[in-house]
Design an enzyme around this catalytic site. Structure first.
Site, mmCIF file in Angstrom:
data_model
loop_
_atom_site.group_PDB
_atom_site.id
_atom_site.type_symbol
_atom_site.label_atom_id
_atom_site.label_comp_id
_atom_site.label_asym_id
_atom_site.label_seq_id
_atom_site.Cartn_x
_atom_site.Cartn_y
_atom_site.Cartn_z
ATOM 1 N N LYS A 142 31.162 -13.035 -40.614
ATOM 2 C CA LYS A 142 30.703 -13.564 -38.905
ATOM 3 C C LYS A 142 31.277 -14.712 -38.460
ATOM 4 O O LYS A 142 32.236 -14.772 -39.093
ATOM 5 C CB LYS A 142 29.419 -13.676 -39.355
ATOM 6 C CG LYS A 142 28.686 -14.588 -38.206
ATOM 7 C CD LYS A 142 27.815 -13.125 -37.669
ATOM 8 C CE LYS A 142 26.410 -13.140 -36.607
ATOM 9 N NZ LYS A 142 26.075 -12.296 -37.102
HETATM 10 P P1 NAD Z 1 21.648 -14.412 -25.925
HETATM 11 O O1 NAD Z 1 22.063 -15.626 -25.953
HETATM 12 O O2 NAD Z 1 21.847 -14.008 -24.856
HETATM 13 O O3 NAD Z 1 19.364 -14.697 -25.258
HETATM 14 C C1 NAD Z 1 19.377 -15.568 -26.819
HETATM 15 C C2 NAD Z 1 17.947 -16.413 -26.488
HETATM 16 O O4 NAD Z 1 16.778 -17.168 -27.070
HETATM 17 C C3 NAD Z 1 17.431 -16.734 -25.085
HETATM 18 O O5 NAD Z 1 16.941 -16.304 -23.347
HETATM 19 C C4 NAD Z 1 17.380 -18.434 -24.945
HETATM 20 O O6 NAD Z 1 17.049 -18.766 -23.919
HETATM 21 C C5 NAD Z 1 16.906 -18.685 -26.467
HETATM 22 N N1 NAD Z 1 16.829 -19.249 -27.164
HETATM 23 C C6 NAD Z 1 18.013 -20.601 -27.199
HETATM 24 N N2 NAD Z 1 17.083 -21.146 -28.353
HETATM 25 C C7 NAD Z 1 15.732 -21.332 -27.560
HETATM 26 C C8 NAD Z 1 14.659 -22.095 -28.267
HETATM 27 N N3 NAD Z 1 14.654 -22.876 -29.175
HETATM 28 N N4 NAD Z 1 13.347 -21.119 -28.196
HETATM 29 C C9 NAD Z 1 13.311 -19.688 -27.487
HETATM 30 N N5 NAD Z 1 13.570 -19.613 -27.478
HETATM 31 C C10 NAD Z 1 15.356 -19.491 -27.538
HETATM 32 O O7 NAD Z 1 21.830 -14.507 -27.465
HETATM 33 P P2 NAD Z 1 20.586 -12.843 -28.415
HETATM 34 O O8 NAD Z 1 22.727 -11.486 -27.940
HETATM 35 O O9 NAD Z 1 20.018 -12.103 -27.608
HETATM 36 O O10 NAD Z 1 20.482 -12.685 -29.676
HETATM 37 C C11 NAD Z 1 19.221 -13.188 -29.725
HETATM 38 C C12 NAD Z 1 19.446 -13.146 -31.862
HETATM 39 O O11 NAD Z 1 20.066 -11.909 -32.374
HETATM 40 C C13 NAD Z 1 20.211 -13.634 -32.288
HETATM 41 O O12 NAD Z 1 19.616 -14.253 -34.003
HETATM 42 C C14 NAD Z 1 21.851 -12.388 -33.039
HETATM 43 O O13 NAD Z 1 22.351 -13.921 -33.926
HETATM 44 C C15 NAD Z 1 20.727 -11.844 -33.470
HETATM 45 N N6 NAD Z 1 21.487 -10.800 -32.861
HETATM 46 C C16 NAD Z 1 21.782 -10.095 -31.511
HETATM 47 C C17 NAD Z 1 22.761 -8.734 -31.537
HETATM 48 C C18 NAD Z 1 23.709 -8.560 -30.249
HETATM 49 O O14 NAD Z 1 23.719 -7.686 -30.212
HETATM 50 N N7 NAD Z 1 23.219 -9.065 -29.276
HETATM 51 C C19 NAD Z 1 22.776 -8.283 -32.841
HETATM 52 C C20 NAD Z 1 22.185 -8.541 -33.399
HETATM 53 C C21 NAD Z 1 21.242 -9.949 -34.456
#
Ligand code: NAD
Length: 452
Positions: A142
């Site tokens: 990471k």
């Molecule tokens: P992203 O940046 O596209 O979206 C994050 C979302 O969370 C946004 O809608 C943002 O407005 C919202 N957010 C931020 N702070 C918040 C809060 N306090 N309360 C509610 N909503 C809030 O990120 P993502 O890629 O969708 O990732 C989201 C989660 O999924 C993370 O934990 C990431 O580690 C995990 N993840 C992502 C992937 C991937 O392929 N993108 C893969 C595995 C895990």
């Protein structure tokens, strides 16, 4: 030793091993007296204690257990950046490789003010278990930069990304460590990393990152892969455990990449999405939200707030809504001892990494709430990243259908294995998923031996 042998160890021999490993007092300090690292933040200690619990339950040999408790290597870099106002600001960045036994390290890069060594090290450990659970030939990594990405201009973001890449360039590479997008990083970030790396080595190396735009070697289906996988696991868990047939009422926290695609896929499978949220707040309609129209609204306004026919709900209240399925898909540590007693759902599917903390997890278990763990639920992203990497290395071009079909096959295989072990042993899905991942890794470490 094989994975099967590990799982089939008798209770007696597990308890004998433990006595031997823990010494007379049986406390953790006497088990691992010397090893300490600077990454021991609360989140890292949580990830470590999760490993300790699984190691104990499966009777993992002490030397393997100890090797898995810490990252293989970690790098901290200072990143000076020319800001738009001509000042120079320094940021701190990290890249941690937890393990590289099964192949190159693999894991996302996040830009967020919460990023620190402990967070990155904990998430790298989770990536190791996730890749092993999915049967992918990767170790876990990471990375991240401590910053407020929403305060950066595009130019500042690009200069930050490129300088970070050049600072960690000796660590990454298609056979060494392959970054991908995570919170507040995206396809564009990956394109800048790939370009910076390629310019430094003197030729184009698409496979140094995954999650790139399709036009420069990205895979069709990658952008939707995590949400598609979360939706698939949700449907599998519903089919196998809840067995709700008519429009399960679903609440989703986060409407970014993972949350929005999960919402869209479930909506298209007749799930009733009654509430969603983003960083600005949430929206609720007890009769269900039209997710296709919500996408148009978000495209226009940049937030879910103000969507026609919905009422506002805070992010805290959203988690406590009465529903069948709750999918936290934004941040870690959202369901904790503070709010877990108010959660009113039957099934939680962890779209985000680490949204349920260990205390809340134990409470949910006692109250028969099923939790599909992050290392299974959101593994669709790294799985299609693997497809992208393979296509890049072998110059293949798979169709979107082919990618989605292969993803579904691997997700189904992992769901089958985890659900079966959980039912056979009467253990939580999280414990089953971790046992499978950790035993595969332990077996590989045992077979490779220890150099010198
Ligand atoms: P992203 O940046 O596209 O979206 C994050 C979302 O969370 C946004 O809608 C943002 O407005 C919202 N957010 C931020 N702070 C918040 C809060 N306090 N309360 C509610 N909503 C809030 O990120 P993502 O890629 O969708 O990732 C989201 C989660 O999924 C993370 O934990 C990431 O580690 C995990 N993840 C992502 C992937 C991937 O392929 N993108 C893969 C595995 C895990």
């Amino acid at each position: 030793m094989t994975g099967t042998n590990l799982n089939e160890k008798s209770l007696q021999s597990i308890s004998d091993d433990l006595k031997k490993n823990l010494g007379q007092s049986g406390d953790k300090a006497s088990q691992f007296p010397l090893t300490r690292m600077e990454c021991e933040s609360e989140l890292f200690l949580q990830a470590q204690s999760q490993l300790d619990e699984v190691a104990k339950s499966m009777g993992l040999e002490k030397h393997l257990h100890e090797r898995l408790r810490y990252p293989k290597r970690a790098m901290i870099v200072s990143i000076p950046v020319k800001m738009d106002d001509k000042s120079v600001k320094s940021f701190v960045g990290y890249r941690v490789q937890h393990d590289v036994t099964l192949g190159p390290a693999k894991g996302g890069i996040r830009f967020h003010p919460s990023v620190n060594l402990g967070e990155v090290a904990a998430l790298a450990m989770l990536m190791t278990w996730k890749c092993a659970l999915m049967g992918l030939p990767y170790g876990g990594a990471k990375g991240g930069i401590n910053c407020k990405p929403w305060n950066l201009s595009i130019g500042e973001n690009e200069r930050l990304t490129r300088r970070y890449t050049s600072e960690i360039i000796n660590l990454i590479g298609p056979d060494k460590d392959i970054p991908a997008p995570d919170m507040y990083t995206n396809e564009q970030t990956m394109a800048w990393i790939m370009d910076t790396y390629s310019i430094n080595v003197g030729y184009t190396v698409p496979s140094v990152v995954t999650g790139k735009p399709v036009s420069i070697g990205g895979s069709l289906g990658r952008q939707e892969a995590t949400g598609r996988g979360v939706a698939h696991c949700t449907k599998r868990a519903n089919q196998d455990f809840l067995k709700l047939t008519s429009h399960p009422r679903t609440v989703i926290q986060g409407f970014g990449n993972v949350g929005s695609i999960t919402a869209k896929m479930l909506y298209e499978s007749d799930y009733q999405i009654i509430a969603v949220s983003d960083v600005f707040g949430g929206i609720y309609n007890k009769n269900g939200l039209d997710i296709h129209k919500l996408f148009q609204h978000v495209q226009k306004t940049g937030k879910v707030e103000g969507f026609e026919g919905s009422q506002p709900v805070s992010n805290e209240a959203l988690l406590e809504l009465d529903c069948d399925i709750l999918i936290p898909a934004a941040l870690g540590n959202q369901i904790t001892q503070e709010n877990v007693s108010k959660i009113q759902t039957k099934l939680i599917v962890e779209g985000a990494n680490g949204p349920v903390n260990p205390e809340a997890d134990s409470y949910l278990k006692k109250n028969n709430v099923i939790v599909v763990p992050d290392i299974l639920a959101n593994a669709g992203g790294v799985t299609v990243s693997y497809f992208e990497w393979v296509q890049g290395l072998m110059h293949l071009l798979w169709s979107e259908n082919e990618v989605n079909k292969r993803l579904e096959q691997l997700m189904d295989k992992a769901c089958d294995e985890v659900f079966k072990l959980s039912l056979d042993r009467n253990i939580r899905l999280r414990m089953a998923a971790l046992q499978i991942g950790i035993s595969r890794l332990a077996e590989a470490k045992q077979l490779r031996g220890l150099y010198p």
